[in-house]
Motif scaffolding. Sequence first.
Motif, PDB file in Angstrom:
ATOM      1  N   UNK A   1       0.537  -1.168   0.255  1.00 28.75           N
ATOM      2  CA  UNK A   1      -0.181   0.143   0.290  1.00 28.75           C
ATOM      3  C   UNK A   1       0.614   0.948   0.318  1.00 28.75           C
ATOM      4  N   UNK A   2       2.125   1.275   0.727  1.00 28.58           N
ATOM      5  CA  UNK A   2       2.506   2.067   1.090  1.00 28.58           C
ATOM      6  C   UNK A   2       3.142   2.732  -0.476  1.00 28.58           C
ATOM      7  N   UNK A   3       3.563   1.805  -1.930  1.00 32.12           N
ATOM      8  CA  UNK A   3       4.840   1.762  -2.669  1.00 32.12           C
ATOM      9  C   UNK A   3       3.242   2.013  -3.629  1.00 32.12           C
ATOM     10  N   UNK A   4       1.834   1.849  -2.902  1.00 27.82           N
ATOM     11  CA  UNK A   4       0.862   2.241  -5.106  1.00 27.82           C
ATOM     12  C   UNK A   4       0.424   1.295  -4.793  1.00 27.82           C
ATOM     13  N   UNK A   5       0.732  -0.190  -4.002  1.00 23.89           N
ATOM     14  CA  UNK A   5       0.098  -1.293  -5.675  1.00 23.89           C
ATOM     15  C   UNK A   5      -1.045  -1.875  -5.240  1.00 23.89           C
ATOM     16  N   UNK A   6      -1.673  -1.760  -3.769  1.00 22.03           N
ATOM     17  CA  UNK A   6      -2.681  -1.779  -3.666  1.00 22.03           C
ATOM     18  C   UNK A   6      -3.577  -0.845  -2.720  1.00 22.03           C
ATOM     19  N   UNK A   7      -4.590  -0.984  -2.419  1.00 26.31           N
ATOM     20  CA  UNK A   7      -5.698  -0.260  -1.283  1.00 26.31           C
ATOM     21  C   UNK A   7      -7.113  -0.978  -0.996  1.00 26.31           C
ATOM     22  N   UNK A   8      -6.855  -0.443   0.626  1.00 24.75           N
ATOM     23  CA  UNK A   8      -8.049  -1.172   1.218  1.00 24.75           C
ATOM     24  C   UNK A   8      -9.532  -1.203   1.226  1.00 24.75           C
ATOM     25  N   UNK A   9     -10.275  -1.873   1.177  1.00 23.26           N
ATOM     26  CA  UNK A   9     -11.843  -1.342   1.058  1.00 23.26           C
ATOM     27  C   UNK A   9     -12.631  -2.231   1.719  1.00 23.26           C
ATOM     28  N   UNK A  10     -12.560  -1.542   2.941  1.00 17.12           N
ATOM     29  CA  UNK A  10     -13.060  -2.745   3.913  1.00 17.12           C
ATOM     30  C   UNK A  10     -12.693  -3.070   4.949  1.00 17.12           C
ATOM     31  N   UNK A  11     -12.746  -4.520   4.362  1.00 17.21           N
ATOM     32  CA  UNK A  11     -12.168  -5.376   5.136  1.00 17.21           C
ATOM     33  C   UNK A  11     -11.401  -6.306   3.948  1.00 17.21           C
ATOM     34  N   UNK A  12     -11.287  -6.055   2.234  1.00 16.06           N
ATOM     35  CA  UNK A  12     -10.547  -5.967   1.839  1.00 16.06           C
ATOM     36  C   UNK A  12      -9.441  -5.088   1.590  1.00 16.06           C
ATOM     37  N   UNK A  13      -9.022  -6.427   0.638  1.00 11.82           N
ATOM     38  CA  UNK A  13      -7.387  -5.490  -0.239  1.00 11.82           C
ATOM     39  C   UNK A  13      -8.307  -5.160  -1.793  1.00 11.82           C
ATOM     40  N   UNK A  14      -7.428  -4.549  -2.761  1.00  8.12           N
ATOM     41  CA  UNK A  14      -7.714  -4.753  -4.280  1.00  8.12           C
ATOM     42  C   UNK A  14      -6.671  -3.931  -5.103  1.00  8.12           C
ATOM     43  N   UNK A  15      -6.296  -4.146  -5.387  1.00  2.00           N
ATOM     44  CA  UNK A  15      -5.166  -3.921  -6.597  1.00  2.00           C
ATOM     45  C   UNK A  15      -5.187  -2.555  -7.510  1.00  2.00           C
ATOM     46  N   UNK A  16      -4.593  -2.192  -7.150  1.00  2.00           N
ATOM     47  CA  UNK A  16      -4.385  -0.043  -7.948  1.00  2.00           C
ATOM     48  C   UNK A  16      -4.152  -0.407  -9.412  1.00  2.00           C
ATOM     49  N   UNK A  17      -5.056   0.469 -10.151  1.00  2.54           N
ATOM     50  CA  UNK A  17      -4.925   0.283 -11.497  1.00  2.54           C
ATOM     51  C   UNK A  17      -3.525   0.042 -11.715  1.00  2.54           C
ATOM     52  N   UNK A  18      -2.162   1.082 -11.357  1.00  5.28           N
ATOM     53  CA  UNK A  18      -0.747   0.640 -11.839  1.00  5.28           C
ATOM     54  C   UNK A  18      -0.505   0.067 -11.473  1.00  5.28           C
ATOM     55  N   UNK A  19      -1.231  -1.558 -10.378  1.00  7.07           N
ATOM     56  CA  UNK A  19      -0.926  -2.712 -10.523  1.00  7.07           C
ATOM     57  C   UNK A  19      -1.138  -3.635 -11.390  1.00  7.07           C
TER      58      UNK A  19
END
Length: 386
Positions: A357-375
Amino acid sequence: MTAAEDPYGERLCRAFLTRVLEPGDETGGRWMREHGVPEVARRLREGGEPLPGVSGTRWAGLRARAGRAEPERDLDVARAAGVRFVCPGDTEWPAQLDDLGDARPLGLWVRGRPSLRMWALRSVAVVGARACTEYGAHTAAALSAGLAERGWVVVSGGAYGIDGAAHRGALGAGGATVAVLACGVDRPYPRGHTQLITRIADQGLVIGELPPGDHPTPSRFILRNRVIAALTRGTVVVEAAYRSGSLVTARAAQRLGRFTMGVPGPVTSALSAGVHELLREEGVLVTDAADVVELVGDIGELAPARRGPVLPRDLLEADARRVLAALPAHRPAPPGEIACGAQTTQDEAIARLYELRALGYVERHGDGWKLTRQAVIPVGDGRTRC
C-alpha cells in the motif's frame, strides 16, 4: 613501370594477365604456381603448345586476348587516374587473399590513398539485395555506421541497395569503407553510383581485379564476391532472396573459415528468405554492430547484455511479489484468501499488504484489499484460488 622497380617483369606480366585471364581462373592460377608468372605470360604471348588443362579452342581465345593486351598502357592509364597496381608480395598486399589458393587475384587495381593491407586487417563485409526494402537499407546503414564508430572498415560491392546503404552509413559516421568493383576502378559502376564511388575513392578505397576501362559482366559480379569474403574477417548479409549473389559471398566466407552472419527480417518477406536459410545452416544471427564486433573482434569486445525493461514490481522482495500476485485483478479480497494464494500466513500477508500500500500497488476496501490501477496486469481469469 621501370626495370629498376620491376627487375623480373613480374608486375608487368601480372598486369598483362589481368587482360587475358578472367578473375578467379583456377586453371590459370595453377599454371602460375607450377610454371611462374613470367613463363605463363610468355607462353600466352608467343603461342606454341597450349598449357595443360584447356582445350585448343580456349587456348586460341586466350591467345587472341593476349594479342590485344597492352600492359604498359594499362599501367600508364592507371597512374594518370591515381590508381596503383598491388601484387602478391607487395607490402600493401593483404595476405588473407592468399587463402583463395589458385583463385587468388593476379593483383588488385587500387584507387585511394590508404593502405589496403592495413585497412583489411580490421574489416567486415556488409552485403545484401540490390532491390532492398526500406527496412534493409536502414538496417545496413545503421549497422555500418555502428561498425565505423567502433573503428571497423566496412567493405561492400558498390552496388545499388544494401551495398550503397552500407557505404553511405560508414561515410556518414565519418568512417572507413572499401568498394570492391567488378569492373575497372576508373569507371564507376553502376553509373548511378558515380558520385558515391568517387566519394569512396576520395575518403577510402575502391579496388578491383580488372584493368582500367574494363566492363562488368554477370559472372564477374559473382567472382568479385570471393574477394570481398576473403578480404574481411566476416560477412554480414542484411537482405537476400534465395538466389541472391550476396549468399555467394556468405558461402565463400564459410569455405574460407570466416565468420558468416545474417540479419533476420520479416518471415513474410522474400528478400529475407535467403538470410533465414543461411541462419538455419551455419550463419550467426546478428542485429547490430555490437553483435558483429563481439564475433569478429578481439577478446573482450563483448556486446551488452540484452534484456527487457526493469519494472518497479521486479524490485520487490520475493514474499511481497507473491502477495501481490495473489490479489484478484478486479475485486477486493480478504486477507485470508490472499494469504492462501500467496502460500503464507495471514499475519505475514497483512504485513506485506501494508508495504504494498505504501508503494501504491494496493488499497484497502473495508475488510478487503484490491489492486490499484497501476498494479493490474491481466493474467489468466483474474481470480485467486487455493
